[in-house]
Design a protein around this motif. Structure first.
Motif, PDB file in Angstrom:
ATOM      1  N   ALA A  97       0.825  -1.210   0.000  1.00  0.00           N
ATOM      2  CA  ALA A  97       0.000   0.000   0.000  1.00  0.00           C
ATOM      3  C   ALA A  97       0.861   1.264   0.000  1.00  0.00           C
ATOM      4  N   PHE A  98       1.905   1.266   0.807  1.00  0.00           N
ATOM      5  CA  PHE A  98       2.792   2.440   0.840  1.00  0.00           C
ATOM      6  C   PHE A  98       3.451   2.648  -0.512  1.00  0.00           C
ATOM      7  N   ALA A  99       3.895   1.571  -1.144  1.00  0.00           N
ATOM      8  CA  ALA A  99       4.579   1.696  -2.423  1.00  0.00           C
ATOM      9  C   ALA A  99       3.634   2.227  -3.505  1.00  0.00           C
ATOM     10  N   LYS A 100       2.385   1.780  -3.473  1.00  0.00           N
ATOM     11  CA  LYS A 100       1.411   2.265  -4.453  1.00  0.00           C
ATOM     12  C   LYS A 100       1.153   3.756  -4.299  1.00  0.00           C
ATOM     13  N   ALA A 101       1.200   4.242  -3.065  1.00  0.00           N
ATOM     14  CA  ALA A 101       0.853   5.637  -2.791  1.00  0.00           C
ATOM     15  C   ALA A 101       2.048   6.580  -2.870  1.00  0.00           C
ATOM     16  N   SER A 102       3.257   6.039  -2.848  1.00  0.00           N
ATOM     17  CA  SER A 102       4.447   6.879  -2.742  1.00  0.00           C
ATOM     18  C   SER A 102       5.087   7.138  -4.102  1.00  0.00           C
ATOM     19  N   PRO A 103       5.524   8.371  -4.357  1.00  0.00           N
ATOM     20  CA  PRO A 103       6.274   8.654  -5.587  1.00  0.00           C
ATOM     21  C   PRO A 103       7.740   8.262  -5.482  1.00  0.00           C
ATOM     22  N   SER A 104       8.184   7.877  -4.287  1.00  0.00           N
ATOM     23  CA  SER A 104       9.610   7.632  -4.051  1.00  0.00           C
ATOM     24  C   SER A 104       9.948   6.188  -3.722  1.00  0.00           C
ATOM     25  N   LEU A 105       8.954   5.410  -3.315  1.00  0.00           N
ATOM     26  CA  LEU A 105       9.199   4.050  -2.837  1.00  0.00           C
ATOM     27  C   LEU A 105       8.891   3.049  -3.944  1.00  0.00           C
ATOM     28  N   PHE A 106       9.880   2.252  -4.315  1.00  0.00           N
ATOM     29  CA  PHE A 106       9.748   1.275  -5.387  1.00  0.00           C
ATOM     30  C   PHE A 106       9.846  -0.114  -4.762  1.00  0.00           C
ATOM     31  N   LEU A 107       8.766  -0.878  -4.815  1.00  0.00           N
ATOM     32  CA  LEU A 107       8.723  -2.198  -4.197  1.00  0.00           C
ATOM     33  C   LEU A 107       8.716  -3.273  -5.273  1.00  0.00           C
ATOM     34  N   GLU A 108       9.690  -4.175  -5.185  1.00  0.00           N
ATOM     35  CA  GLU A 108       9.808  -5.280  -6.132  1.00  0.00           C
ATOM     36  C   GLU A 108       9.789  -6.581  -5.349  1.00  0.00           C
ATOM     37  N   THR A 109       8.855  -7.467  -5.690  1.00  0.00           N
ATOM     38  CA  THR A 109       8.693  -8.706  -4.917  1.00  0.00           C
ATOM     39  C   THR A 109       8.659  -9.920  -5.850  1.00  0.00           C
ATOM     40  N   PRO A 110       9.819 -10.367  -6.314  1.00  0.00           N
ATOM     41  CA  PRO A 110       9.856 -11.574  -7.149  1.00  0.00           C
ATOM     42  C   PRO A 110       9.405 -12.804  -6.375  1.00  0.00           C
ATOM     43  N   GLU A 111       8.983 -13.816  -7.088  1.00  0.00           N
ATOM     44  CA  GLU A 111       8.489 -15.036  -6.455  1.00  0.00           C
ATOM     45  C   GLU A 111       9.575 -15.733  -5.643  1.00  0.00           C
ATOM     46  N   HIS A 112      10.810 -15.690  -6.135  1.00  0.00           N
ATOM     47  CA  HIS A 112      11.897 -16.425  -5.514  1.00  0.00           C
ATOM     48  C   HIS A 112      13.043 -15.493  -5.126  1.00  0.00           C
ATOM     49  N   GLY A 113      13.983 -16.049  -4.379  1.00  0.00           N
ATOM     50  CA  GLY A 113      15.138 -15.270  -3.935  1.00  0.00           C
ATOM     51  C   GLY A 113      15.517 -15.566  -2.506  1.00  0.00           C
ATOM     52  N   GLY A 114      14.594 -16.192  -1.754  1.00  0.00           N
ATOM     53  CA  GLY A 114      14.897 -16.501  -0.364  1.00  0.00           C
ATOM     54  C   GLY A 114      15.321 -15.252   0.388  1.00  0.00           C
ATOM     55  N   HIS A 115      16.209 -15.421   1.360  1.00  0.00           N
ATOM     56  CA  HIS A 115      16.732 -14.275   2.112  1.00  0.00           C
ATOM     57  C   HIS A 115      18.115 -13.938   1.566  1.00  0.00           C
ATOM     58  N   VAL A 116      18.156 -12.922   0.720  1.00  0.00           N
ATOM     59  CA  VAL A 116      19.389 -12.458   0.052  1.00  0.00           C
ATOM     60  C   VAL A 116      20.000 -13.588  -0.774  1.00  0.00           C
TER      61      VAL A 116
END
Length: 328
Positions: free
Chosen positions: A286-305
């Motif tokens: 929700a924050f990412a959708k509303a913010s002009p500065s916050l870019f949220l990327e959530t791929p399906e995989h990647g684990g922790h780092v």
């Protein structure tokens, strides 16, 4: 800002969160990186050790004349500047013309820090001091921040606090961020995460034990033997050492989630959906959708780092460099 549709696709065993996490932490090796350590004295008399990589020369003074961009890197819980994810990002940035300051949080450089306190997920005063110190040298016109896990939470909180942020700070990238510390702790208590929490607890208890001779009034064998979980460690050490009432007060005040809406510089959050450390508000859609500065990327995989891909560098490193170039 619309959510970013991630092009990252894991292959084979790396679609398994635990395999990608453990392989990346324990097997991956980064070679060919030359670093110089600098010890920075902090206002309270303690210190930070910084592992520098200079873009054009091993000479600080020479590189200062020709390089105008610097990256500050911040590691995760019980990590340090020599972890593979820190060395890889240092190497990539070095190859792309950045001076790199890979920061070891207090007590994480292989040397015990001087004070009872150390570091925690929401500690931003050391970060602020270091950024301002580097900015005040007037050597750099472009400062970027890169934070992983705990370090990512601290970077986001620092940006959301909006205190003394220099104009030269252009962008930030954060990876595998536990933006809601309580939700992350609850996730780590799940049965499938016993390896990670056991490893963290072993390291934290060892540090507690090493500090005991120097601080006998604050630290005791009685409390040491009662530290059987990450939460009790935070109740018995993190909270009292850093001015919180208890662990829950620490999680509430140190989580970056409540600071995200105030971030004004371009900032990337890259959190895998199968990261077993993250849950709930660690994915701030929700924050990412509303913010002009916050870019949220959530791929399906990647684990922790564990964003493995063929070649010298992982997806999170190449993506962060791309983000810095786009927002410099």
């Amino acid at each position: 800002m619309p959510l970013i549709s991630s092009p990252y696709r894991a292959q084979g065993l790396f679609t398994n969160a635990h395999f990608s996490t453990i392989y990346s932490a324990k097997v991956r090796r980064i070679r060919g990186l030359v670093q110089e350590r600098e010890r920075i004295t902090l206002p309270d008399g303690d210190y930070l050790d910084i592992d520098w990589t200079f873009a054009l020369s091993s000479s600080h003074s020479k590189s200062a004349e020709t390089v105008n961009k610097v990256a500050l890197l911040f590691h995760g819980l019980e990590g340090n500047a020599q972890r593979s994810y820190m060395r890889a990002m240092s190497k990539l940035l070095h190859q792309n013309g950045y001076d790199v300051a890979a920061v070891n949080f207090r007590g994480c450089s292989g040397k015990q820090n001087l004070l009872y306190r150390s570091y925690h997920s929401g500690e931003t005063e050391d970060m602020r001091f270091l950024i301002n110190k580097i900015n005040d040298t007037n050597r750099y016109q472009n400062i970027v921040l890169y934070g992983v896990s705990l370090g990512g939470n601290a970077v986001l909180k620092y940006l959301g606090e909006k205190r003394d942020i220099p104009e030269t700070l252009k962008s930030a990238a954060t990876i595998a961020v536990p933006a809601d510390l309580k939700a992350s702790l609850e996730q780590l208590t799940q049965r499938q995460n016993w390896v990670y929490r056991t490893s963290f607890l072993f390291d934290l208890r060892r540090k507690y034990r090493k500090k005991m001779p120097n601080f006998p009034e604050q630290l005791s064998w009685d409390r040491y033997h009662k530290i059987r979980s990450l939460k009790t460690f935070d109740d018995f050490y993190t909270a009292p050492a850093h001015g919180f009432e208890d662990a829950l007060d620490y999680y509430a005040k140190a989580s970056s989630f409540s600071y995200l809406e105030h971030i004004e510089i371009p900032t990337l959050i890259l959190n895998a959906k199968n990261d077993s450390f993250l849950h709930g508000d660690c994915y701030p859609y929700a924050f990412a959708k509303a913010s002009p500065s916050l870019f949220l990327e959530t791929p399906e995989h990647g684990g922790h780092v564990g964003f493995y891909q063929k070649g010298d560098f992982y997806y999170n490193e190449l993506r962060s460099l791309e983000f810095f170039k786009e927002n410099s």
